[in-house]
Motif scaffolding. Structure first.
Motif, PDB file in Angstrom:
ATOM      1  N   LEU A  98      61.674  78.979  41.974  1.00 47.11           N
ATOM      2  CA  LEU A  98      61.803  77.877  42.926  1.00 47.11           C
ATOM      3  C   LEU A  98      60.583  76.960  42.843  1.00 47.11           C
ATOM      4  O   LEU A  98      60.702  75.732  42.779  1.00 47.11           O
ATOM      5  CB  LEU A  98      61.936  78.453  44.337  1.00 47.11           C
ATOM      6  CG  LEU A  98      62.770  77.656  45.321  1.00 47.11           C
ATOM      7  CD1 LEU A  98      64.171  77.485  44.801  1.00 47.11           C
ATOM      8  CD2 LEU A  98      62.784  78.363  46.659  1.00 47.11           C
ATOM      9  N   GLY A  99      59.415  77.573  42.825  1.00 50.54           N
ATOM     10  CA  GLY A  99      58.179  76.799  42.735  1.00 50.54           C
ATOM     11  C   GLY A  99      58.141  75.970  41.475  1.00 50.54           C
ATOM     12  O   GLY A  99      57.828  74.775  41.501  1.00 50.54           O
TER      13      GLY A  99
ATOM     14  N   MET B 217      60.679  73.068  41.631  1.00 45.50           N
ATOM     15  CA  MET B 217      60.226  71.987  42.512  1.00 45.50           C
ATOM     16  C   MET B 217      59.070  71.225  41.874  1.00 45.50           C
ATOM     17  O   MET B 217      59.039  69.996  41.879  1.00 45.50           O
ATOM     18  CB  MET B 217      59.776  72.561  43.864  1.00 45.50           C
ATOM     19  CG  MET B 217      60.899  73.140  44.673  1.00 45.50           C
ATOM     20  SD  MET B 217      62.081  71.874  45.138  1.00 45.50           S
ATOM     21  CE  MET B 217      63.532  72.853  45.416  1.00 45.50           C
TER      22      MET B 217
ATOM     23  N   MET C 210      60.346  69.129  39.075  1.00 46.91           N
ATOM     24  CA  MET C 210      61.064  67.957  39.563  1.00 46.91           C
ATOM     25  C   MET C 210      60.081  66.890  40.044  1.00 46.91           C
ATOM     26  O   MET C 210      60.245  65.704  39.751  1.00 46.91           O
ATOM     27  CB  MET C 210      61.977  68.378  40.707  1.00 46.91           C
ATOM     28  CG  MET C 210      62.817  67.279  41.270  1.00 46.91           C
ATOM     29  SD  MET C 210      63.603  67.803  42.789  1.00 46.91           S
ATOM     30  CE  MET C 210      62.243  67.783  43.917  1.00 46.91           C
ATOM     31  N   LEU C 211      59.042  67.333  40.746  1.00 49.72           N
ATOM     32  CA  LEU C 211      58.091  66.362  41.289  1.00 49.72           C
ATOM     33  C   LEU C 211      57.292  65.698  40.175  1.00 49.72           C
ATOM     34  O   LEU C 211      57.021  64.496  40.231  1.00 49.72           O
ATOM     35  CB  LEU C 211      57.143  67.036  42.287  1.00 49.72           C
ATOM     36  CG  LEU C 211      57.752  67.302  43.653  1.00 49.72           C
ATOM     37  CD1 LEU C 211      56.716  67.862  44.590  1.00 49.72           C
ATOM     38  CD2 LEU C 211      58.339  66.031  44.243  1.00 49.72           C
TER      39      LEU C 211
ATOM     40  N   SER D 213      57.381  61.826  39.691  1.00 52.00           N
ATOM     41  CA  SER D 213      56.187  60.992  39.803  1.00 52.00           C
ATOM     42  C   SER D 213      56.023  60.121  38.562  1.00 52.00           C
ATOM     43  O   SER D 213      55.432  59.050  38.627  1.00 52.00           O
ATOM     44  CB  SER D 213      54.952  61.856  40.036  1.00 52.00           C
ATOM     45  OG  SER D 213      54.691  62.619  38.894  1.00 52.00           O
TER      46      SER D 213
ATOM     47  N   PHE E 280      59.400  57.531  38.689  1.00 55.27           N
ATOM     48  CA  PHE E 280      59.358  56.507  39.741  1.00 55.27           C
ATOM     49  C   PHE E 280      57.941  56.016  39.961  1.00 55.27           C
ATOM     50  O   PHE E 280      57.534  55.710  41.068  1.00 55.27           O
ATOM     51  CB  PHE E 280      59.928  57.074  41.042  1.00 55.27           C
ATOM     52  CG  PHE E 280      61.293  57.634  40.892  1.00 55.27           C
ATOM     53  CD1 PHE E 280      62.351  56.821  40.538  1.00 55.27           C
ATOM     54  CD2 PHE E 280      61.533  58.989  41.082  1.00 55.27           C
ATOM     55  CE1 PHE E 280      63.615  57.342  40.397  1.00 55.27           C
ATOM     56  CE2 PHE E 280      62.791  59.513  40.936  1.00 55.27           C
ATOM     57  CZ  PHE E 280      63.839  58.694  40.588  1.00 55.27           C
TER      58      PHE E 280
ATOM     59  N   VAL F 280      54.750  54.042  40.486  1.00 53.15           N
ATOM     60  CA  VAL F 280      54.380  52.700  40.929  1.00 53.15           C
ATOM     61  C   VAL F 280      52.876  52.582  40.737  1.00 53.15           C
ATOM     62  O   VAL F 280      52.117  53.446  41.169  1.00 53.15           O
ATOM     63  CB  VAL F 280      54.720  52.471  42.413  1.00 53.15           C
ATOM     64  CG1 VAL F 280      54.339  51.063  42.821  1.00 53.15           C
ATOM     65  CG2 VAL F 280      56.177  52.724  42.663  1.00 53.15           C
TER      66      VAL F 280
ATOM     67  N   THR G  63      49.280  51.967  41.252  1.00 51.60           N
ATOM     68  CA  THR G  63      48.344  51.656  42.332  1.00 51.60           C
ATOM     69  C   THR G  63      46.937  51.795  41.775  1.00 51.60           C
ATOM     70  O   THR G  63      46.678  52.620  40.906  1.00 51.60           O
ATOM     71  CB  THR G  63      48.492  52.615  43.530  1.00 51.60           C
ATOM     72  OG1 THR G  63      48.459  53.944  43.028  1.00 51.60           O
ATOM     73  CG2 THR G  63      49.753  52.354  44.294  1.00 51.60           C
TER      74      THR G  63
ATOM     75  N   ASP H  65      46.766  46.697  53.239  1.00 49.84           N
ATOM     76  CA  ASP H  65      46.887  45.359  52.669  1.00 49.84           C
ATOM     77  C   ASP H  65      45.503  44.739  52.471  1.00 49.84           C
ATOM     78  O   ASP H  65      45.221  44.108  51.454  1.00 49.84           O
ATOM     79  CB  ASP H  65      47.722  44.494  53.629  1.00 49.84           C
ATOM     80  CG  ASP H  65      48.617  43.547  52.855  1.00 49.84           C
ATOM     81  OD1 ASP H  65      49.019  43.922  51.741  1.00 49.84           O
ATOM     82  OD2 ASP H  65      48.878  42.444  53.360  1.00 49.84           O
TER      83      ASP H  65
ATOM     84  N   ASP I 195      54.615  41.320  84.375  1.00 53.93           N
ATOM     85  CA  ASP I 195      53.164  41.219  84.447  1.00 53.93           C
ATOM     86  C   ASP I 195      52.543  40.857  83.116  1.00 53.93           C
ATOM     87  O   ASP I 195      51.708  41.590  82.591  1.00 53.93           O
ATOM     88  CB  ASP I 195      52.581  42.558  84.933  1.00 53.93           C
ATOM     89  CG  ASP I 195      52.780  42.715  86.417  1.00 53.93           C
ATOM     90  OD1 ASP I 195      53.083  41.701  87.050  1.00 53.93           O
ATOM     91  OD2 ASP I 195      52.626  43.830  86.917  1.00 53.93           O
TER      92      ASP I 195
ATOM     93  N   ARG J 182      46.232  44.498  76.928  1.00 59.26           N
ATOM     94  CA  ARG J 182      47.248  45.220  76.174  1.00 59.26           C
ATOM     95  C   ARG J 182      47.068  45.030  74.675  1.00 59.26           C
ATOM     96  O   ARG J 182      47.466  45.875  73.891  1.00 59.26           O
ATOM     97  CB  ARG J 182      48.644  44.766  76.609  1.00 59.26           C
ATOM     98  CG  ARG J 182      49.088  45.414  77.888  1.00 59.26           C
ATOM     99  CD  ARG J 182      50.446  44.928  78.309  1.00 59.26           C
ATOM    100  NE  ARG J 182      50.410  43.549  78.759  1.00 59.26           N
ATOM    101  CZ  ARG J 182      50.069  43.193  80.004  1.00 59.26           C
ATOM    102  NH1 ARG J 182      49.775  44.104  80.882  1.00 59.26           N
ATOM    103  NH2 ARG J 182      50.037  41.925  80.357  1.00 59.26           N
TER     104      ARG J 182
ATOM    105  N   LYS K  19      37.017  41.639  81.598  1.00 60.88           N
ATOM    106  CA  LYS K  19      35.652  42.092  81.467  1.00 60.88           C
ATOM    107  C   LYS K  19      35.562  42.925  80.193  1.00 60.88           C
ATOM    108  O   LYS K  19      36.422  43.771  79.947  1.00 60.88           O
ATOM    109  CB  LYS K  19      35.309  42.957  82.688  1.00 60.88           C
ATOM    110  CG  LYS K  19      33.864  43.362  82.757  1.00 60.88           C
ATOM    111  CD  LYS K  19      33.631  44.125  84.044  1.00 60.88           C
ATOM    112  CE  LYS K  19      32.430  45.008  83.912  1.00 60.88           C
ATOM    113  NZ  LYS K  19      32.436  46.083  84.866  1.00 60.88           N
TER     114      LYS K  19
ATOM    115  N   TYR L  99      30.613  48.812  74.960  1.00 65.04           N
ATOM    116  CA  TYR L  99      30.435  50.069  74.227  1.00 65.04           C
ATOM    117  C   TYR L  99      31.677  50.444  73.446  1.00 65.04           C
ATOM    118  O   TYR L  99      31.641  51.250  72.541  1.00 65.04           O
ATOM    119  CB  TYR L  99      30.031  51.200  75.174  1.00 65.04           C
ATOM    120  CG  TYR L  99      30.878  51.296  76.424  1.00 65.04           C
ATOM    121  CD1 TYR L  99      30.526  50.592  77.566  1.00 65.04           C
ATOM    122  CD2 TYR L  99      32.009  52.075  76.449  1.00 65.04           C
ATOM    123  CE1 TYR L  99      31.297  50.662  78.702  1.00 65.04           C
ATOM    124  CE2 TYR L  99      32.791  52.144  77.590  1.00 65.04           C
ATOM    125  CZ  TYR L  99      32.425  51.437  78.718  1.00 65.04           C
ATOM    126  OH  TYR L  99      33.194  51.499  79.846  1.00 65.04           O
ATOM    127  N   ASN L 100      32.832  49.876  73.807  1.00 60.80           N
ATOM    128  CA  ASN L 100      34.052  50.177  73.059  1.00 60.80           C
ATOM    129  C   ASN L 100      34.429  49.057  72.102  1.00 60.80           C
ATOM    130  O   ASN L 100      35.198  49.242  71.182  1.00 60.80           O
ATOM    131  CB  ASN L 100      35.217  50.400  74.020  1.00 60.80           C
ATOM    132  CG  ASN L 100      35.285  51.822  74.527  1.00 60.80           C
ATOM    133  OD1 ASN L 100      34.607  52.685  73.984  1.00 60.80           O
ATOM    134  ND2 ASN L 100      36.081  52.063  75.541  1.00 60.80           N
TER     135      ASN L 100
END
Lengths: 206, 235, 267
Positions: free
Chosen positions: C19-20, C23, C26-27, C31, C34, C36, C38, C64, C126, C153, C169, C173-174
């Motif tokens: 199984l391992g 999988m 397949m990956l 990869s 497909f 892409v 970057t 972005d 509001d 908000r 106000k 500090y934030n």
């Protein structure tokens, strides 16, 4: 001798569907997948994306894991040994690989979809709702058809709760009700939605 | 990295990095199995086993694990321990296994375990990792049992204290009163309140954790305000 | 029931291994199939970014932004959410010298709030945006702060609140100075400025002096005294509102002293 459940559903599908969607709702009653619920329901757009992704992955993992369990791991399988203790590890392996595969595919073929859905996919691999649904399928001894229906309904149940809560929280935050902005607000909202579901289905018996 | 004391690490896991109230991680089992003190204790023990096992192993293997595939490897390690605890519970504590249901296998996707493996055990030697594991587990257990007790008391009007104990060669969760040395503890500690059944139902779980988190937030906000005032900010 | 462990071992290893392998295979295939492209530099930069996706840089998100930085379109110091330490690390990564800009904080260009009369009781959603739709604002001064907290908000860092005087106000500090509140304010009474130094006319009203005097205790009435007294000639009158040209202003503070309405402040 344990028998393998059949492929076609023999169960009554309606109770399964309603159970997964309402009375045994994954988020509210079974408490599965709460991390995403708390984190993403401040915004109905993100909730929508996450709900769609979860429903899709849930259904697909049910489709993938059922044959693996019943034809490889169960004592009644072709191997004939009781390998059921491997179920957790196998399911995780399958779900994680599948999620990764989907990510690759949509990233390649649909960048807009990737931007709206793709960012949630890594979250899903470790979402306990997905692993929960496949484990429930095995525990309940569903047939193949019923397990797919169950997973899909569970996804729909997850979605409606996500969207309902997001709608409530978004409106309340907009009105400046600070109580509903953080994690705490999510839990207060969850209390109310859960109360509705529990009370309704304790009055209206199926 | 500065040398940290073993005990200090444990305490940090309980208070400053409390997994449930501060980090807000791994909530699913916390809410699902906290219907009573007994269930909470069982879950806490299972969790501790997995947490310690995974922290020790990840920390031992941290130099061998290639960073690119670290997450799958963490999951495999965690999964092994989860399967072990699942089998142990099924064999020795069937009632607890029934009560906890699918939440034992679901420890594997618990964000706390994988989070600590990634954030702590993968970067620290074995001993501090064990301390971290113990601290986080105790923090988790405290939160779980706190919520469990509150729900049990408010929902049923009494609290049944239990302990993991072996009686007549049979391992199980026995009431504290039946264990030698604890006979002064009543079987059920009852409280003079009207039981609110809603507290043992799912909404009660949400309500309890919301109330507790509100309390935690108010306390930490106050502390922060004090500190900011000390630093000379106008609030 | 006893289980022969040895007989379980081979199938267990076989199943899990197969199984391992399946999988993993397949990956690996996926990869490649497909793939892409970057830039690894973009990924490395993303690791360092604060990940708040605040949009202060003008790009939809940190990802972005990182892409554009690596492409060389913009410099990293456009990010206002990074602290000095992060800039240092980004600079190391990209091989350039970046110093964090002097911290900037939002300033409210209005002293109205509770000091400014209400025209009517407003009972509606509001938000400032909704309040404007209803025949101007609820405030007698249609230029001033409405105080319904659109800025609060918009803030991702919990750094702004509506104080008791009805005005925003800043909790410094934030505050990261990202300017999300400035963008969100429909009245444009927020602006971003350096922490110390600049002189601002803290009024946005273009109304005639008589009306301003009537409804607000502090508003600029356009008397022009500051314009006359300014040694640098940095103040202009724009429809009954004094405006300071920040380029010319040398922050001497003369205007602050002469203003009869206390409508000019030095930050």
């Amino acid at each position: 001798m344990i028998e393998t459940p059949g492929l076609m559903p023999t169960e009554d599908l309606f109770p399964i569907f309603v159970n997964a969607m309402f009375t045994k709702n994954f988020l509210l009653i079974m408490f599965l997948g709460l991390c995403s619920y708390v984190g993403l329901t401040t915004n109905s757009e993100t909730s929508k994306g996450m709900s769609m992704a979860v429903t899709f992955v849930m259904t697909m993992s049910a489709i993938l894991t059922w044959p693996i369990y019943h034809y490889l791991l169960s004592p009644a399988s072709i191997i004939g040994k009781d390998l059921t203790f491997l179920r957790t590890i196998c399911f995780i392996l399958i779900i994680a690989s599948f999620v990764q595969l989907v990510e690759f595919i949509i990233r390649r073929f649909s960048p807009p979809l990737y931007k709206s859905l793709g960012i949630y996919l890594p979250l899903i691999a470790t979402n306990c709702a997905v692993l929960g649904v496949v484990l429930m399928n095995i525990q309940e001894g569903f047939t193949y058809g019923a397990s797919i229906i169950y997973a899909f309904a569970a996804g729909l149940g997850y979605s409606w709760v996500m969207l309902a809560t997001a709608a409530v929280r978004e409106k309340l935050i907009m009105r400046g009700v600070d109580l509903f902005s953080g994690f705490i607000g999510a839990f207060f909202a969850a209390t109310m939605v859960a109360l509705i579901v529990v009370s309704y289905f304790s009055v209206v018996k199926l | 990295m500065a040398k940290k004391s073993f005990v200090g690490e444990i305490i940090r896991g309980i208070i400053k990095d409390n997994p449930v109230f501060v980090l807000v991680l791994g909530l699913c089992p916390v809410l699902a199995v906290s219907t009573s003190f007994a269930n909470a204790l069982g879950m806490a023990l299972a969790f501790t086993f997995v947490m310690l096992g995974s922290n020790i192993f990840v920390s031992l293997l941290r130099k061998q694990i290639p960073p690119g595939v670290r997450i799958p490897i963490f999951i495999l390690i965690i999964c092994t321990f989860v399967t072990m605890v699942d089998m142990i519970l099924e064999a020795f504590l069937p009632p607890m296994y029934e009560a906890l249901g699918i939440f034992v296998p679901l420890i594997v996707v618990n964000c706390i375990v994988i989070g600590r493996a990634e954030a702590y055990a993968n970067r620290n030697p074995v001993l501090p990792s064990i301390a971290d594991g113990i601290g986080i587990s105790i923090g988790f257990a405290v939160a779980l049992m706190l919520i469990g007790s509150i729900r049990e008391i408010l929902g049923t009007g009494g609290l049944k204290l239990v302990m993991l104990w072996s009686e007549a060669g049979k391992l199980g969760f026995y009431p504290l009163s039946s264990i030698p040395g604890f006979s002064f503890v009543p079987e059920v500690i009852s409280f003079p309140i009207e039981p609110a059944i809603v507290m043992v139902t799912p909404p009660g779980a949400f309500l309890t954790i919301a109330a507790l988190m509100l309390l935690f937030k108010i306390m930490s906000d106050r502390k922060r305000m004090k500190q900011l005032k000390k630093e000379g900010y106008e609030i | 029931m006893t289980v022969d462990l040895m007989s379980l071992l081979p199938p267990a290893i076989a199943v899990l291994g197969a199984l391992g392998l399946a999988m993993a295979g397949m990956l690996v295939w996926a990869s490649k199939a497909f793939y892409v492209e970057t830039d690894p530099l973009v990924d490395a930069l993303m690791e360092l970014m604060p990940g708040a996706n605040c949009g202060a840089c003008g790009y939809p998100g940190c990802a972005d932004f990182a892409e554009h930085v690596v492409a060389g379109d913009i410099t990293p110091d456009l990010c206002t959410s990074c602290d000095a330490e992060t800039f240092e690390m980004i600079g190391e990564l990209l091989g350039m010298d970046i110093s964090a800009a002097e911290p900037m904080y939002p300033v409210t260009i209005c002293q109205g709030g509770k000091n400014c009369k209400d025209r009517y009781d407003y009972i509606g959603a509001d938000t400032c945006k909704a309040a404007i739709l209803l025949s101007g604002t609820k405030k007698a001064c249609s230029y001033g702060c409405i105080g319904l907290g659109d800025c609060v908000r918009a803030c991702m860092f919990d750094a702004i609140e509506i104080a008791d005087n009805g005005l925003p106000k800043i909790k410094k500090y934030n505050c990261k100075g990202c300017g999300a509140c400035v963008t969100a304010c429909p009245q444009d009474v927020l602006t971003i400025a350096k922490e110390h130094g600049p002189v601002y006319v803290v009024c946005a009203s273009h109304d005639k002096g008589k009306y301003v005097k009537e409804v607000c205790e502090f508003g600029c009435i356009g008397c022009g005294i500051c314009k006359k007294k300014c040694p640098e000639g940095a103040i202009k009158l724009d429809k009954a509102l004094a405006v300071i040209d920040q380029e010319k202003c040398n922050q001497c503070g003369t205007c602050i002293e002469v203003c009869p309405r206390n409508a000019i402040v030095k930050l």
